[in-house]
Motif scaffolding. Structure first.
Motif, PDB file in Angstrom:
ATOM      1  N   VAL A  63      32.152   9.842  10.004  1.00  0.00           N
ATOM      2  CA  VAL A  63      31.686   8.453  10.090  1.00  0.00           C
ATOM      3  C   VAL A  63      30.165   8.417  10.188  1.00  0.00           C
ATOM      4  O   VAL A  63      29.501   7.653   9.475  1.00  0.00           O
ATOM      5  CB  VAL A  63      32.338   7.727  11.296  1.00  0.00           C
ATOM      6  CG1 VAL A  63      31.641   6.411  11.585  1.00  0.00           C
ATOM      7  CG2 VAL A  63      33.815   7.499  11.032  1.00  0.00           C
ATOM      8  N   LEU A  64      29.603   9.247  11.056  1.00  0.00           N
ATOM      9  CA  LEU A  64      28.145   9.254  11.221  1.00  0.00           C
ATOM     10  C   LEU A  64      27.430   9.740   9.961  1.00  0.00           C
ATOM     11  O   LEU A  64      26.389   9.189   9.569  1.00  0.00           O
ATOM     12  CB  LEU A  64      27.755  10.099  12.433  1.00  0.00           C
ATOM     13  CG  LEU A  64      28.222   9.546  13.789  1.00  0.00           C
ATOM     14  CD1 LEU A  64      27.880  10.524  14.906  1.00  0.00           C
ATOM     15  CD2 LEU A  64      27.632   8.175  14.061  1.00  0.00           C
ATOM     16  N   LEU A  65      27.978  10.760   9.311  1.00  0.00           N
ATOM     17  CA  LEU A  65      27.368  11.243   8.063  1.00  0.00           C
ATOM     18  C   LEU A  65      27.441  10.197   6.959  1.00  0.00           C
ATOM     19  O   LEU A  65      26.480  10.007   6.203  1.00  0.00           O
ATOM     20  CB  LEU A  65      28.043  12.538   7.604  1.00  0.00           C
ATOM     21  CG  LEU A  65      27.683  13.792   8.380  1.00  0.00           C
ATOM     22  CD1 LEU A  65      28.557  14.962   7.938  1.00  0.00           C
ATOM     23  CD2 LEU A  65      26.209  14.133   8.202  1.00  0.00           C
ATOM     24  N   MET A  66      28.589   9.512   6.859  1.00  0.00           N
ATOM     25  CA  MET A  66      28.720   8.477   5.830  1.00  0.00           C
ATOM     26  C   MET A  66      27.752   7.330   6.080  1.00  0.00           C
ATOM     27  O   MET A  66      27.105   6.839   5.150  1.00  0.00           O
ATOM     28  CB  MET A  66      30.159   7.940   5.791  1.00  0.00           C
ATOM     29  CG  MET A  66      31.152   8.895   5.180  1.00  0.00           C
ATOM     30  SD  MET A  66      30.728   9.355   3.494  1.00  0.00           S
ATOM     31  CE  MET A  66      30.618   7.770   2.724  1.00  0.00           C
ATOM     32  N   LYS A  67      27.642   6.918   7.326  1.00  0.00           N
ATOM     33  CA  LYS A  67      26.721   5.815   7.631  1.00  0.00           C
ATOM     34  C   LYS A  67      25.286   6.232   7.335  1.00  0.00           C
ATOM     35  O   LYS A  67      24.494   5.450   6.809  1.00  0.00           O
ATOM     36  CB  LYS A  67      26.881   5.374   9.097  1.00  0.00           C
ATOM     37  CG  LYS A  67      26.127   4.106   9.403  1.00  0.00           C
ATOM     38  CD  LYS A  67      26.627   2.951   8.542  1.00  0.00           C
ATOM     39  CE  LYS A  67      25.875   1.666   8.792  1.00  0.00           C
ATOM     40  NZ  LYS A  67      26.302   0.596   7.922  1.00  0.00           N
ATOM     41  N   ARG A  68      24.957   7.472   7.653  1.00  0.00           N
ATOM     42  CA  ARG A  68      23.610   7.973   7.364  1.00  0.00           C
ATOM     43  C   ARG A  68      23.349   7.972   5.855  1.00  0.00           C
ATOM     44  O   ARG A  68      22.276   7.586   5.397  1.00  0.00           O
ATOM     45  CB  ARG A  68      23.440   9.374   7.943  1.00  0.00           C
ATOM     46  CG  ARG A  68      22.062   9.932   7.739  1.00  0.00           C
ATOM     47  CD  ARG A  68      21.940  11.328   8.309  1.00  0.00           C
ATOM     48  NE  ARG A  68      20.633  11.838   8.026  1.00  0.00           N
ATOM     49  CZ  ARG A  68      19.750  12.150   8.934  1.00  0.00           C
ATOM     50  NH1 ARG A  68      20.038  12.000  10.200  1.00  0.00           N
ATOM     51  NH2 ARG A  68      18.577  12.614   8.590  1.00  0.00           N
ATOM     52  N   ALA A  69      24.351   8.407   5.087  1.00  0.00           N
ATOM     53  CA  ALA A  69      24.201   8.408   3.627  1.00  0.00           C
ATOM     54  C   ALA A  69      24.030   6.991   3.100  1.00  0.00           C
ATOM     55  O   ALA A  69      23.204   6.742   2.209  1.00  0.00           O
ATOM     56  CB  ALA A  69      25.394   9.090   2.964  1.00  0.00           C
ATOM     57  N   PHE A  70      24.791   6.039   3.641  1.00  0.00           N
ATOM     58  CA  PHE A  70      24.701   4.656   3.189  1.00  0.00           C
ATOM     59  C   PHE A  70      23.349   4.040   3.535  1.00  0.00           C
ATOM     60  O   PHE A  70      22.760   3.339   2.719  1.00  0.00           O
ATOM     61  CB  PHE A  70      25.808   3.800   3.813  1.00  0.00           C
ATOM     62  CG  PHE A  70      27.195   4.103   3.298  1.00  0.00           C
ATOM     63  CD1 PHE A  70      27.414   4.592   2.023  1.00  0.00           C
ATOM     64  CD2 PHE A  70      28.293   3.876   4.106  1.00  0.00           C
ATOM     65  CE1 PHE A  70      28.684   4.851   1.556  1.00  0.00           C
ATOM     66  CE2 PHE A  70      29.568   4.131   3.657  1.00  0.00           C
ATOM     67  CZ  PHE A  70      29.769   4.624   2.381  1.00  0.00           C
ATOM     68  N   VAL A  71      22.863   4.296   4.749  1.00  0.00           N
ATOM     69  CA  VAL A  71      21.649   3.626   5.229  1.00  0.00           C
ATOM     70  C   VAL A  71      20.383   4.368   4.815  1.00  0.00           C
ATOM     71  O   VAL A  71      19.472   3.790   4.223  1.00  0.00           O
ATOM     72  CB  VAL A  71      21.698   3.464   6.767  1.00  0.00           C
ATOM     73  CG1 VAL A  71      20.386   2.945   7.306  1.00  0.00           C
ATOM     74  CG2 VAL A  71      22.829   2.541   7.153  1.00  0.00           C
ATOM     75  N   MET A  72      20.309   5.654   5.110  1.00  0.00           N
ATOM     76  CA  MET A  72      19.057   6.383   4.911  1.00  0.00           C
ATOM     77  C   MET A  72      18.836   6.841   3.474  1.00  0.00           C
ATOM     78  O   MET A  72      17.705   6.970   3.039  1.00  0.00           O
ATOM     79  CB  MET A  72      18.992   7.579   5.861  1.00  0.00           C
ATOM     80  CG  MET A  72      18.986   7.150   7.334  1.00  0.00           C
ATOM     81  SD  MET A  72      18.818   8.518   8.443  1.00  0.00           S
ATOM     82  CE  MET A  72      17.064   8.813   8.298  1.00  0.00           C
ATOM     83  N   HIS A  73      19.917   7.118   2.774  1.00  0.00           N
ATOM     84  CA  HIS A  73      19.777   7.652   1.417  1.00  0.00           C
ATOM     85  C   HIS A  73      20.237   6.672   0.346  1.00  0.00           C
ATOM     86  O   HIS A  73      20.349   7.034  -0.827  1.00  0.00           O
ATOM     87  CB  HIS A  73      20.537   8.974   1.309  1.00  0.00           C
ATOM     88  CG  HIS A  73      20.078   9.994   2.294  1.00  0.00           C
ATOM     89  ND1 HIS A  73      18.858  10.606   2.223  1.00  0.00           N
ATOM     90  CD2 HIS A  73      20.671  10.469   3.419  1.00  0.00           C
ATOM     91  CE1 HIS A  73      18.718  11.438   3.232  1.00  0.00           C
ATOM     92  NE2 HIS A  73      19.804  11.370   3.979  1.00  0.00           N
TER      93      HIS A  73
END
Length: 197
Positions: free
Chosen positions: A53-63
Motif C-alpha cells: 500500500v505504501l509503495l503504491m501510494k508513493r508511486a502514485f504521488v511521487m512518481h
C-alpha cells in the motif's frame, strides 16, 4: 453428594501439575514450531500488505504513476504463479472443480475489487483508503444479513469498536474526494461479494 473434580486447562500437559506446569505448557505452546511459523506468516502478510500500500501510494504521488490496472495485472499474475507453484510442490491441494458460473462470479468480483481498491488508493490519502477499506466489514455483514445470516450482537459490537478505533487512528490523514469515496465504497461492496462467494 459426589464431588466433581475441576477441569484441567488444555494448556496444562498431564503430569505437569507441579512447579510451573501452566507456565511451562504456555511457554511450550508459544514457542512451538507451528506457532512460530504461523506468527511469522501473519507478520509477513501484514508487512507485505502495508508495504505494498505504501509503495503504491508513493508511486502514485511521487512518481506520477497512473496505471493501477497494470498493477492489478501484476498482482493477479503473481498470485496465479505462486498458487500454481504451491500446488506443484504439494503445499496446497486444489479444490474440487467449481461450476463455470461460480468461477466467473468469483473472478469478476475479485477483479472489480482490485480495480476499485487501487483506484481508491490513487484518489485518496492512505488514511482515507484505510477507513474506506474498513467498510468491508459492515458491508459483508449487511450482504450476509440479506442472504439470511445473522451475527450475535457481541460480535457486531466488537466489530464496531474495531472500526471506530481504525477511524480514530487515521483521522488526521483523512481527506475525502468524491471520486475516491465512490471507488472506496464500490471496492467495499465488491469485496463483500467476493468474500461471501
Amino acid at each position: 453428594m459426589r464431588e466433581v473434580a475441576p477441569r484441567k486447562s488444555p494448556m496444562v500437559a498431564s503430569g505437569s501439575d507441579h512447579g510451573g506446569g501452566f507456565a511451562s505448557s504456555l511457554s511450550a505452546f508459544l514457542f512451538s514450531a507451528t506457532t512460530l511459523v504461523t506468527g511469522i506468516m501473519v507478520l509477513a502478510n501484514i508487512a507485505g500488505t502495508v508495504g505494498l500500500v505504501l509503495l503504491m501510494k508513493r508511486a502514485f504521488v511521487m512518481h506520477n504513476f497512473r496505471f493501477p490496472s497494470f498493477v492489478i495485472f501484476l498482482h493477479q499474475l503473481t498470485a496465479v504463479l505462486f498458487t500454481k507453484s504451491l500446488v506443484a510442490i504439494g503445499v496446497l491441494d486444489p479444490k474440487e472443480d467449481l461450476p463455470w458460473m461460480t468461477k466467473m462470479q468469483i473472478a469478476v468480483s475479485d477483479v472489480a475489487t482490485l480495480v476499485f481498491v487501487n483506484r481508491s488508493l490513487l484518489f485518496n490519502t492512505v488514511g482515507t483508503y484505510q477507513v474506506l477499506k474498513f467498510l468491508n466489514i459492515p458491508c459483508m455483514c449487511t450482504v450476509d444479513y440479506y442472504l439470511g445470516t445473522t451475527y450475535p450482537w457481541a460480535l457486531l459490537g466488537s466489530l464496531g469498536v474495531l472500526i471506530s478505533g481504525v477511524a480514530m487512528a487515521t483521522v488526521t490523514e483523512v481527506q475525502f474526494s468524491l471520486q475516491g469515496t465512490i471507488c472506496g465504497c464500490c471496492a467495499a461492496l465488491f469485496t463483500a461479494f467476493h468474500q461471501i462467494l
